[in-house]
Scaffold this motif. Sequence first.
Motif, PDB file in Angstrom:
ATOM      1  N   TYR A 117       0.802  -1.228   0.000  1.00  0.00           N
ATOM      2  CA  TYR A 117       0.000   0.000   0.000  1.00  0.00           C
ATOM      3  C   TYR A 117       0.837   1.281   0.000  1.00  0.00           C
ATOM      4  O   TYR A 117       0.551   2.191  -0.795  1.00  0.00           O
ATOM      5  CB  TYR A 117      -0.986  -0.010   1.174  1.00  0.00           C
ATOM      6  CG  TYR A 117      -1.856   1.205   1.212  1.00  0.00           C
ATOM      7  CD1 TYR A 117      -2.897   1.353   0.312  1.00  0.00           C
ATOM      8  CD2 TYR A 117      -1.636   2.219   2.145  1.00  0.00           C
ATOM      9  CE1 TYR A 117      -3.699   2.485   0.337  1.00  0.00           C
ATOM     10  CE2 TYR A 117      -2.432   3.334   2.185  1.00  0.00           C
ATOM     11  CZ  TYR A 117      -3.464   3.470   1.278  1.00  0.00           C
ATOM     12  OH  TYR A 117      -4.251   4.586   1.297  1.00  0.00           O
ATOM     13  N   PRO A 118       1.864   1.411   0.835  1.00  0.00           N
ATOM     14  CA  PRO A 118       2.656   2.662   0.795  1.00  0.00           C
ATOM     15  C   PRO A 118       3.270   2.922  -0.581  1.00  0.00           C
ATOM     16  O   PRO A 118       3.316   4.063  -1.034  1.00  0.00           O
ATOM     17  CB  PRO A 118       3.742   2.437   1.851  1.00  0.00           C
ATOM     18  CG  PRO A 118       3.176   1.424   2.770  1.00  0.00           C
ATOM     19  CD  PRO A 118       2.323   0.528   1.907  1.00  0.00           C
ATOM     20  N   LEU A 119       3.716   1.884  -1.257  1.00  0.00           N
ATOM     21  CA  LEU A 119       4.261   2.041  -2.601  1.00  0.00           C
ATOM     22  C   LEU A 119       3.183   2.515  -3.573  1.00  0.00           C
ATOM     23  O   LEU A 119       3.411   3.423  -4.367  1.00  0.00           O
ATOM     24  CB  LEU A 119       4.864   0.707  -3.085  1.00  0.00           C
ATOM     25  CG  LEU A 119       5.350   0.693  -4.528  1.00  0.00           C
ATOM     26  CD1 LEU A 119       6.534   1.629  -4.711  1.00  0.00           C
ATOM     27  CD2 LEU A 119       5.702  -0.728  -4.941  1.00  0.00           C
ATOM     28  N   ARG A 127      -8.992   7.650  -3.877  1.00  0.00           N
ATOM     29  CA  ARG A 127     -10.245   8.372  -3.848  1.00  0.00           C
ATOM     30  C   ARG A 127     -10.165   9.861  -3.473  1.00  0.00           C
ATOM     31  O   ARG A 127     -10.906  10.660  -3.967  1.00  0.00           O
ATOM     32  CB  ARG A 127     -11.176   7.690  -2.861  1.00  0.00           C
ATOM     33  CG  ARG A 127     -12.542   7.526  -3.388  1.00  0.00           C
ATOM     34  CD  ARG A 127     -13.501   7.136  -2.348  1.00  0.00           C
ATOM     35  NE  ARG A 127     -13.204   5.875  -1.707  1.00  0.00           N
ATOM     36  CZ  ARG A 127     -14.073   5.261  -0.953  1.00  0.00           C
ATOM     37  NH1 ARG A 127     -15.245   5.789  -0.750  1.00  0.00           N
ATOM     38  NH2 ARG A 127     -13.773   4.136  -0.376  1.00  0.00           N
ATOM     39  N   SER A 128      -9.283  10.219  -2.628  1.00  0.00           N
ATOM     40  CA  SER A 128      -9.220  11.595  -2.133  1.00  0.00           C
ATOM     41  C   SER A 128      -8.834  12.575  -3.228  1.00  0.00           C
ATOM     42  O   SER A 128      -9.029  13.785  -3.076  1.00  0.00           O
ATOM     43  CB  SER A 128      -8.231  11.696  -0.979  1.00  0.00           C
ATOM     44  OG  SER A 128      -6.914  11.503  -1.474  1.00  0.00           O
ATOM     45  N   GLY A 129      -8.262  12.091  -4.312  1.00  0.00           N
ATOM     46  CA  GLY A 129      -7.829  12.982  -5.390  1.00  0.00           C
ATOM     47  C   GLY A 129      -6.428  13.520  -5.181  1.00  0.00           C
ATOM     48  O   GLY A 129      -5.924  14.273  -5.990  1.00  0.00           O
ATOM     49  N   LYS A 130      -5.794  13.155  -4.088  1.00  0.00           N
ATOM     50  CA  LYS A 130      -4.439  13.621  -3.778  1.00  0.00           C
ATOM     51  C   LYS A 130      -3.481  12.447  -3.864  1.00  0.00           C
ATOM     52  O   LYS A 130      -3.835  11.328  -3.541  1.00  0.00           O
ATOM     53  CB  LYS A 130      -4.373  14.198  -2.373  1.00  0.00           C
ATOM     54  CG  LYS A 130      -5.255  15.384  -2.136  1.00  0.00           C
ATOM     55  CD  LYS A 130      -5.096  15.804  -0.684  1.00  0.00           C
ATOM     56  CE  LYS A 130      -6.222  16.757  -0.300  1.00  0.00           C
ATOM     57  NZ  LYS A 130      -6.204  17.020   1.116  1.00  0.00           N
ATOM     58  N   VAL A 131      -2.301  12.733  -4.268  1.00  0.00           N
ATOM     59  CA  VAL A 131      -1.242  11.733  -4.219  1.00  0.00           C
ATOM     60  C   VAL A 131      -0.612  11.810  -2.850  1.00  0.00           C
ATOM     61  O   VAL A 131      -0.190  12.875  -2.420  1.00  0.00           O
ATOM     62  CB  VAL A 131      -0.188  11.961  -5.323  1.00  0.00           C
ATOM     63  CG1 VAL A 131       0.936  10.951  -5.200  1.00  0.00           C
ATOM     64  CG2 VAL A 131      -0.813  11.900  -6.697  1.00  0.00           C
ATOM     65  N   LYS A 132      -0.595  10.676  -2.165  1.00  0.00           N
ATOM     66  CA  LYS A 132      -0.007  10.653  -0.827  1.00  0.00           C
ATOM     67  C   LYS A 132       1.476  10.394  -0.935  1.00  0.00           C
ATOM     68  O   LYS A 132       1.935   9.766  -1.856  1.00  0.00           O
ATOM     69  CB  LYS A 132      -0.655   9.565   0.021  1.00  0.00           C
ATOM     70  CG  LYS A 132      -2.114   9.820   0.294  1.00  0.00           C
ATOM     71  CD  LYS A 132      -2.662   8.732   1.169  1.00  0.00           C
ATOM     72  CE  LYS A 132      -4.144   8.962   1.438  1.00  0.00           C
ATOM     73  NZ  LYS A 132      -4.698   7.912   2.258  1.00  0.00           N
ATOM     74  N   GLY A 133       2.200  10.792   0.082  1.00  0.00           N
ATOM     75  CA  GLY A 133       3.617  10.436   0.147  1.00  0.00           C
ATOM     76  C   GLY A 133       4.443  11.612  -0.066  1.00  0.00           C
ATOM     77  O   GLY A 133       5.519  11.805  -0.244  1.00  0.00           O
TER      78      GLY A 133
END
Length: 133
Positions: A117-119, A127-133
Amino acid sequence: MFGYSLSLLVLLFFRPEGQVYSYNLIPFSTILSYLSNEMNGLVSFYNLSANVGLFIPFGLYLLSREGKEPSAIKKFLYPLLSISGIEICQFLFRRGSLDVDDLILNMIGVYLGYVLYPLFTRVAVFRSGKVKG
């Protein structure tokens, strides 16, 4: 995810006629038979990798749909109950075999999804529309 789940259910329940239906309640017996070359190597590889790989998206999905990190109980019980239900239905409706090793391999797939998941949050937009990390 709905489309993926539907496709997986078709794969699991709409099988050719004339298959042998059985059950295995002895953990690791099917896995060990695949790994010991008792069967064709390609068939063994396909069965092992499909039982793991097809369930990785469910681990990714469970982590992506929660607003916060799900509890260890949820991370274990949701897939365990879902996969157990699938295995029992396959056997009851004579659309597959009830095999505890399938449950084990599917759970490994879900947990690989958790690990990956972190990768995926670095390369995919959830879903949030944002790229996490």
